[in-house]
Write a protein that holds these residues in place. Sequence first.
Motif, PDB file in Angstrom:
ATOM      1  N   MET A 117       0.847  -1.195   0.000  1.00 24.95           N
ATOM      2  CA  MET A 117       0.000   0.000   0.000  1.00 24.95           C
ATOM      3  C   MET A 117       0.885   1.248   0.000  1.00 24.95           C
ATOM      4  N   ASP A 118       0.432   2.326  -0.667  1.00 25.68           N
ATOM      5  CA  ASP A 118       1.154   3.585  -0.529  1.00 25.68           C
ATOM      6  C   ASP A 118       0.814   4.205   0.829  1.00 25.68           C
ATOM      7  N   GLU A 119       1.551   5.241   1.220  1.00 22.71           N
ATOM      8  CA  GLU A 119       1.402   5.791   2.561  1.00 22.71           C
ATOM      9  C   GLU A 119       0.022   6.416   2.785  1.00 22.71           C
ATOM     10  N   LYS A 120      -0.532   7.043   1.762  1.00 20.22           N
ATOM     11  CA  LYS A 120      -1.869   7.634   1.893  1.00 20.22           C
ATOM     12  C   LYS A 120      -2.896   6.541   2.168  1.00 20.22           C
ATOM     13  N   THR A 121      -2.867   5.475   1.366  1.00 20.35           N
ATOM     14  CA  THR A 121      -3.818   4.369   1.539  1.00 20.35           C
ATOM     15  C   THR A 121      -3.653   3.701   2.892  1.00 20.35           C
ATOM     16  N   ALA A 122      -2.404   3.528   3.307  1.00 19.94           N
ATOM     17  CA  ALA A 122      -2.143   2.892   4.598  1.00 19.94           C
ATOM     18  C   ALA A 122      -2.703   3.723   5.748  1.00 19.94           C
ATOM     19  N   ASN A 123      -2.573   5.054   5.665  1.00 21.70           N
ATOM     20  CA  ASN A 123      -3.140   5.921   6.701  1.00 21.70           C
ATOM     21  C   ASN A 123      -4.656   5.806   6.746  1.00 21.70           C
ATOM     22  N   LEU A 124      -5.283   5.808   5.560  1.00 18.66           N
ATOM     23  CA  LEU A 124      -6.743   5.669   5.510  1.00 18.66           C
ATOM     24  C   LEU A 124      -7.174   4.310   6.056  1.00 18.66           C
ATOM     25  N   GLN A 125      -6.415   3.279   5.696  1.00 19.89           N
ATOM     26  CA  GLN A 125      -6.741   1.933   6.162  1.00 19.89           C
ATOM     27  C   GLN A 125      -6.562   1.807   7.663  1.00 19.89           C
ATOM     28  N   TYR A 126      -5.511   2.427   8.170  1.00 15.37           N
ATOM     29  CA  TYR A 126      -5.276   2.428   9.618  1.00 15.37           C
ATOM     30  C   TYR A 126      -6.416   3.149  10.338  1.00 15.37           C
ATOM     31  N   GLY A 127      -6.814   4.314   9.824  1.00 11.74           N
ATOM     32  CA  GLY A 127      -7.906   5.056  10.447  1.00 11.74           C
ATOM     33  C   GLY A 127      -9.197   4.268  10.455  1.00 11.74           C
ATOM     34  N   ALA A 128      -9.473   3.579   9.342  1.00 11.96           N
ATOM     35  CA  ALA A 128     -10.694   2.775   9.261  1.00 11.96           C
ATOM     36  C   ALA A 128     -10.657   1.610  10.240  1.00 11.96           C
ATOM     37  N   THR A 129      -9.502   0.925  10.301  1.00 13.34           N
ATOM     38  CA  THR A 129      -9.366  -0.219  11.207  1.00 13.34           C
ATOM     39  C   THR A 129      -9.557   0.193  12.649  1.00 13.34           C
ATOM     40  N   GLN A 130      -8.858   1.250  13.068  1.00 12.54           N
ATOM     41  CA  GLN A 130      -8.947   1.706  14.447  1.00 12.54           C
ATOM     42  C   GLN A 130     -10.327   2.285  14.759  1.00 12.54           C
ATOM     43  N   ALA A 131     -10.928   2.922  13.775  1.00 17.00           N
ATOM     44  CA  ALA A 131     -12.281   3.456  13.974  1.00 17.00           C
ATOM     45  C   ALA A 131     -13.259   2.330  14.285  1.00 17.00           C
ATOM     46  N   TRP A 132     -13.148   1.232  13.546  1.00 13.19           N
ATOM     47  CA  TRP A 132     -14.030   0.099  13.788  1.00 13.19           C
ATOM     48  C   TRP A 132     -13.780  -0.534  15.148  1.00 13.19           C
ATOM     49  N   VAL A 133     -12.501  -0.589  15.551  1.00 17.36           N
ATOM     50  CA  VAL A 133     -12.178  -1.134  16.869  1.00 17.36           C
ATOM     51  C   VAL A 133     -12.946  -0.382  17.952  1.00 17.36           C
ATOM     52  N   TYR A 134     -12.874   0.933  17.904  1.00 20.00           N
ATOM     53  CA  TYR A 134     -13.499   1.729  18.960  1.00 20.00           C
ATOM     54  C   TYR A 134     -15.004   1.893  18.755  1.00 20.00           C
ATOM     55  N   ALA A 135     -15.445   1.920  17.490  1.00 18.16           N
ATOM     56  CA  ALA A 135     -16.883   2.035  17.240  1.00 18.16           C
ATOM     57  C   ALA A 135     -17.622   0.830  17.798  1.00 18.16           C
ATOM     58  N   PHE A 136     -16.997  -0.323  17.709  1.00 16.39           N
ATOM     59  CA  PHE A 136     -17.681  -1.530  18.166  1.00 16.39           C
ATOM     60  C   PHE A 136     -17.784  -1.582  19.689  1.00 16.39           C
ATOM     61  N   THR A 137     -17.006  -0.731  20.392  1.00  9.18           N
ATOM     62  CA  THR A 137     -17.145  -0.698  21.843  1.00  9.18           C
ATOM     63  C   THR A 137     -18.533  -0.199  22.252  1.00  9.18           C
ATOM     64  N   PHE A 138     -19.134   0.661  21.428  1.00  8.43           N
ATOM     65  CA  PHE A 138     -20.496   1.124  21.722  1.00  8.43           C
ATOM     66  C   PHE A 138     -21.472  -0.048  21.642  1.00  8.43           C
ATOM     67  N   ILE A 139     -21.310  -0.865  20.603  1.00  5.15           N
ATOM     68  CA  ILE A 139     -22.192  -2.018  20.433  1.00  5.15           C
ATOM     69  C   ILE A 139     -21.941  -3.034  21.546  1.00  5.15           C
ATOM     70  N   GLY A 140     -20.662  -3.271  21.863  1.00  2.94           N
ATOM     71  CA  GLY A 140     -20.335  -4.188  22.939  1.00  2.94           C
ATOM     72  C   GLY A 140     -20.877  -3.724  24.277  1.00  2.94           C
ATOM     73  N   GLY A 141     -20.795  -2.419  24.536  1.00  6.11           N
ATOM     74  CA  GLY A 141     -21.348  -1.869  25.773  1.00  6.11           C
ATOM     75  C   GLY A 141     -22.852  -2.019  25.846  1.00  6.11           C
ATOM     76  N   LEU A 142     -23.508  -1.846  24.718  1.00  4.85           N
ATOM     77  CA  LEU A 142     -24.962  -1.965  24.657  1.00  4.85           C
ATOM     78  C   LEU A 142     -25.418  -3.387  24.996  1.00  4.85           C
ATOM     79  N   PHE A 143     -24.768  -4.387  24.386  1.00  7.97           N
ATOM     80  CA  PHE A 143     -25.151  -5.776  24.653  1.00  7.97           C
ATOM     81  C   PHE A 143     -24.773  -6.207  26.069  1.00  7.97           C
ATOM     82  N   ALA A 144     -23.703  -5.626  26.606  1.00  8.44           N
ATOM     83  CA  ALA A 144     -23.342  -5.917  27.994  1.00  8.44           C
ATOM     84  C   ALA A 144     -24.400  -5.374  28.940  1.00  8.44           C
ATOM     85  N   ASP A 145     -24.873  -4.163  28.664  1.00  6.29           N
ATOM     86  CA  ASP A 145     -25.898  -3.526  29.496  1.00  6.29           C
ATOM     87  C   ASP A 145     -27.217  -4.296  29.463  1.00  6.29           C
TER      88      ASP A 145
END
Length: 503
Positions: free
Chosen positions: A52-80
């Motif tokens: 991957m070029d550096e631009k694509t890698a940054n976008l891919q990294y942002g997307a990956t990490q965004a999903w990691v943290y976004a899913f914490t909302f869903i995980g918290g909801l099902f835990a509750d």
Amino acid sequence: MEINQSIEEIQNFKGKYPKQLWYLFFSEMWERFCFYGMRGMLVVFMVNHLAMDEKTANLQYGATQAWVYAFTFIGGLFADKILGLRKSLFWGGILMIIGSVILAIDPKSFFFIGLGFTIVGTGFFKPNISSMVGQLYKNDDPRRDAGFSFFYMGVNLGALIGGYICIAVAEGSMWQSVVPENLRWNVGFGFAAVVMIISLLTFTQTQKSLGPIGLSPLMDVEKSKKKILEIATYAGSLIIVPIIIIMVANTKYTDYFMMFIGPASILYLFYEMKNFSSAENKKLLAALVFIIFSIFFWAFFEQSGGSLSLFAANNLNNDILGVELSPNGVNNSANSFFVIGFAALVGLVWLWMAKRKIEPNTVIKFGLAFIFLAGGFWIFYYTKFFADLNGRTSLGIFTFGWFIITFGELCLSPIGMSAMTKLSPQKTQAVIMGMWFLASAYGQYFAGLLGANIAEASENATNLEKLNVYADGYYQLGIYALVAGVVLIAISPLIKKLMQEVK
């Protein structure tokens, strides 16, 4: 170990910290080794091994990490609503182990599959252990902030060890004679699986000391119905893994998701607010302000795994005071090193100030966090004036930038987690904690966009020109951080009114 304690017995502990905090500390420490170890490898692996070029890698990294943290909302909801904090945490750990093992077997072929399991697993694990820490304290206990600061030190102890070792081994700057060159990345990802097993064992062997904390919210529901709901949750989380894989691999789908999940979570919060009193709702609005501002903090801070990772690899020398180190390992772990050294001290300072009634309120602490953040990024900018003709500059000065930023993080992250538990009713604490991490998801997402813009501006440039482009970008981020800090301090009286008795 005492078991079957009531919540009152747990919260009436003597001393600075409850003993249960130590157990959660070590469980979280090993989980963060797993998470930060993998985080430090992602961008470099995508550029060097997935072409991957550096631009694509940054976008891919942002997307990956965004999903990691976004899913914490869903995980918290099902835990509750269904699993409870403990079962949710355990299930998340199992999924993280599966993802890490897949990456260790063949990271090049199974990269996105391994990430898919890790993302869903982190969503179930991360928000719930923080919520359990909050429930160890009474709402008006002044020791809470110090407890979260101590817990946050555990987070960073894992991040320090994993953040340095995984990338240093994978890149070949550590244990070259022990790990064969063709297996270095496999071993780097494999570390994450091993330590995650240790994390789960730590939790399962000590969870009885938590008394009623984290048990299923469906204790009064018929057993057969409860079992069906739990199995459906487990099955649903497995079904969503391939969907996550597709959406992470295609960042445009992440764009659509981020447009939806934030507004949806706020609407859900407003829906929940109809069940609470006016005073409780004012506190929830204050929590929402902190959540929104934290997005901007993490968008800048999380350059660490994206653009700063590439900056470290391309533009930093490899020694500090004559000691040879991995620049990327330092970038990925320096912040954690300083947190370990100063988290407990900062927590004790808050206690000392609280006893003398001079402790700044949470809003002021958030404002200070942005000011420290600005200072750190300006230090990153000034590294350009120490560069050689090959575009390599001082790792020591760069590390000092992380030293300054660390105090900003200590004014925001542990204080923010503590504030979320103080400002939200217990029935919605996991959801609020999930929204706190969802804000991190937006921060990660915007971090990827910012990093991609910097990388695009430096495309086809010499290494020295690339250094100047990256440094100038960090100068701009410093300005934005300073403005955010000043705004927060200016509106602190208004937010303080919404918080009422919460300090």
